[in-house]
Design a protein around this motif. Structure first.
Motif, mmCIF file in Angstrom:
data_model
loop_
_atom_site.group_PDB
_atom_site.id
_atom_site.type_symbol
_atom_site.label_atom_id
_atom_site.label_comp_id
_atom_site.label_asym_id
_atom_site.label_seq_id
_atom_site.Cartn_x
_atom_site.Cartn_y
_atom_site.Cartn_z
ATOM 1 N N ARG A 37 -12.847 19.151 -22.214
ATOM 2 C CA ARG A 37 -12.425 20.400 -21.576
ATOM 3 C C ARG A 37 -10.907 20.520 -21.437
ATOM 4 O O ARG A 37 -10.424 21.447 -20.785
ATOM 5 N N LEU A 38 -10.152 19.616 -22.024
ATOM 6 C CA LEU A 38 -8.695 19.648 -21.859
ATOM 7 C C LEU A 38 -8.011 19.361 -23.192
ATOM 8 O O LEU A 38 -8.214 18.298 -23.782
ATOM 9 N N ARG A 39 -7.231 20.331 -23.671
ATOM 10 C CA ARG A 39 -6.424 20.156 -24.879
ATOM 11 C C ARG A 39 -4.944 20.249 -24.497
ATOM 12 O O ARG A 39 -4.560 21.054 -23.644
ATOM 13 N N VAL A 40 -4.142 19.434 -25.162
ATOM 14 C CA VAL A 40 -2.723 19.336 -24.819
ATOM 15 C C VAL A 40 -1.900 19.437 -26.090
ATOM 16 O O VAL A 40 -2.278 18.895 -27.141
ATOM 17 N N VAL A 41 -0.763 20.140 -25.991
ATOM 18 C CA VAL A 41 0.225 20.157 -27.070
ATOM 19 C C VAL A 41 1.591 19.899 -26.442
ATOM 20 O O VAL A 41 1.906 20.409 -25.371
ATOM 21 N N TRP A 42 2.384 19.053 -27.102
ATOM 22 C CA TRP A 42 3.744 18.822 -26.648
ATOM 23 C C TRP A 42 4.625 18.598 -27.874
ATOM 24 O O TRP A 42 4.153 18.286 -28.973
ATOM 25 N N GLY A 79 5.670 21.449 -23.333
ATOM 26 C CA GLY A 79 4.307 20.953 -23.208
ATOM 27 C C GLY A 79 3.407 22.046 -22.677
ATOM 28 O O GLY A 79 3.843 22.899 -21.891
ATOM 29 N N ASN A 80 2.155 22.060 -23.133
ATOM 30 C CA ASN A 80 1.208 23.069 -22.671
ATOM 31 C C ASN A 80 -0.189 22.461 -22.666
ATOM 32 O O ASN A 80 -0.547 21.690 -23.557
ATOM 33 N N ALA A 81 -0.962 22.803 -21.644
ATOM 34 C CA ALA A 81 -2.331 22.297 -21.511
ATOM 35 C C ALA A 81 -3.296 23.468 -21.404
ATOM 36 O O ALA A 81 -3.011 24.452 -20.715
ATOM 37 N N GLU A 82 -4.422 23.346 -22.111
ATOM 38 C CA GLU A 82 -5.510 24.325 -22.011
ATOM 39 C C GLU A 82 -6.696 23.621 -21.365
ATOM 40 O O GLU A 82 -7.269 22.689 -21.930
ATOM 41 N N TRP A 83 -7.074 24.095 -20.175
ATOM 42 C CA TRP A 83 -8.108 23.440 -19.373
ATOM 43 C C TRP A 83 -9.247 24.427 -19.136
ATOM 44 O O TRP A 83 -9.011 25.583 -18.769
ATOM 45 N N ARG A 84 -10.485 23.961 -19.369
ATOM 46 C CA ARG A 84 -11.676 24.782 -19.135
ATOM 47 C C ARG A 84 -12.497 24.146 -18.013
ATOM 48 O O ARG A 84 -13.443 23.379 -18.256
ATOM 49 N N PRO A 85 -12.144 24.448 -16.749
ATOM 50 C CA PRO A 85 -12.913 23.858 -15.646
ATOM 51 C C PRO A 85 -14.332 24.388 -15.588
ATOM 52 O O PRO A 85 -15.239 23.703 -15.104
#
Length: 377
Positions: free
Chosen positions: A62-67, A97-103
């Protein structure tokens, strides 16, 4: 560019590019009786070197990260734009940096930041936070806030433009302002994205408000070389002390009622307030575009676009431009030549009632845009 897959949802990439531009822009100005022929040029030579690195990975299902990071160097050589130094350069360094979170299955949150160091300026932090909530299979709401900076260009911060004839200074067009602060925009947005299954279409709408700080604008000043009013105006860039606001609404609808037909409609309402009278009028209050794409048998297709643009005033010194309607058309034919895909097209631009977009000074006649027609292969 180099790219490597490290696994499912994980990738690193790195790239470098160099742009080199040589521009020759010369003409002669006639100023009789004392200066009948004044040579003028904006010849310039510029280089941009840019290197970047990026890493994308899935920290969890549920968590993708790009930096990543980026380095850039700009160099410009011009005896006209920089009359004293003849050349200028500047460096840029940024990390992000950026995070995509799907709680939740229907809720996605994006958050991140970029820190940017520009020339000798202090580092600036630009954060952003957005949320997307899928309230139904075909309906998604979004909301977000972001902060962004635009650093002054080399010309805005270091330009020193002078025109001479026989060693006599005729005009000091721009004088360098010294240190400028970067422009800043704080933006808030509310949006909606909808699907129209029966029409194979989408609807995308958003309301936004942007607060603009330290806007960079040029003003008339007294030349430090010759006292006014012996020479024409001298300009210098500076940061505006007032706060500007940009508010608006945008909508875009695209449908495919039949397999060979696409229709799209775009509309924008925009207001700029607080900067200056010219800038507040520099965008049309309302504008729209309607496009019809039709595909026929045997490789033929056509595109027709109608534009409607409200009245506006293109910058300082320009005359107001009235609202206008214009049409662009394109007809194409796809085939093969010697076994290779090819496309012939006829393109018509600026058809419809005659109109102008920018007429400057006390010109009696409007600068009507030419209609254009050309063939492409």
């Amino acid at each position: 560019r180099w790219r490597r897959q490290l696994g499912m949802g994980s990738e690193v990439s790195a790239g470098y590019y160099r742009n080199v531009e040589r521009a020759r822009e010369e003409w002669t100005v006639h100023l009789p009786p004392f200066f009948p022929n004044v040579p003028v040029d904006y010849n310039r030579y510029s280089i941009r070197d840019n290197a970047d690195f990026q890493h994308i990975f899935a920290a969890s299902p549920r968590l993708r990260v790009v930096w990543g990071g980026e380095m850039r160097r700009d160099y410009v050589e011009s005896a006209r734009l920089f009359s004293v130094t003849r050349e200028e350069s500047q460096n840029l360094l940024r990390f992000y940096g950026n995070a995509e979170w799907r709680p939740l299955d229907r809720l996605t949150i994006n958050g991140g930041a970029m820190i940017e160091k520009y020339a000798d300026k202090k580092a600036e932090l630009a954060p952003r936070l957005f949320a997307n909530w899928q309230v139904h299979e075909n309906h998604t709401l979004r909301a977000g806030w972001s902060r962004a900076f635009r650093a002054p260009s080399l010309f805005e911060e270091t330009s020193d433009v002078r025109f001479f004839s026989g060693g006599i200074l005729l005009q000091h067009r721009f004088t360098p302002p010294g240190a400028l602060r970067p422009e800043r925009i704080d933006a808030t947005e509310l949006g909606y994205l909808g699907r129209i299954p029966q029409w194979n279409g989408t609807v995308d709408m958003r309301l936004y408000r942007e607060r603009i700080l330290d806007f960079i604008l040029d003003h008339d000043v007294a030349s430090p070389l010759v006292p006014a009013p012996l020479l024409p105006p001298t300009f210098k860039f500076g940061n505006e002390s007032v706060t500007g606001w940009s508010r608006g609404f945008e909508a875009h609808v695209r449908v495919r009622p039949w397999s060979d037909t696409d229709l799209s409609l775009g509309y924008a309402h925009m207001r700029i307030e607080g900067l200056s009278k010219d800038l507040d009028l520099s965008v049309p209050r309302n504008s729209a575009a309607l496009t019809w794409i039709q595909r026929y048998s045997h490789g033929f297709s056509s595109t027709l676009t109608m534009y409607r643009v409200g009245a506006f005033k293109w910058g300082s010194g320009a005359n107001p431009a009235s609202a206008y309607t214009s049409y662009d058309m394109r007809a194409s034919f796809k085939t093969t030549l010697s076994g290779r895909p090819a496309e012939f097209a006829l393109v018509l631009l600026n058809y419809g009632p005659p109109h102008d977009e920018a007429t400057f000074g006390g010109v009696a006649a409007r600068a009507i845009l030419d209609r254009q027609a050309f063939l492409t292969l």
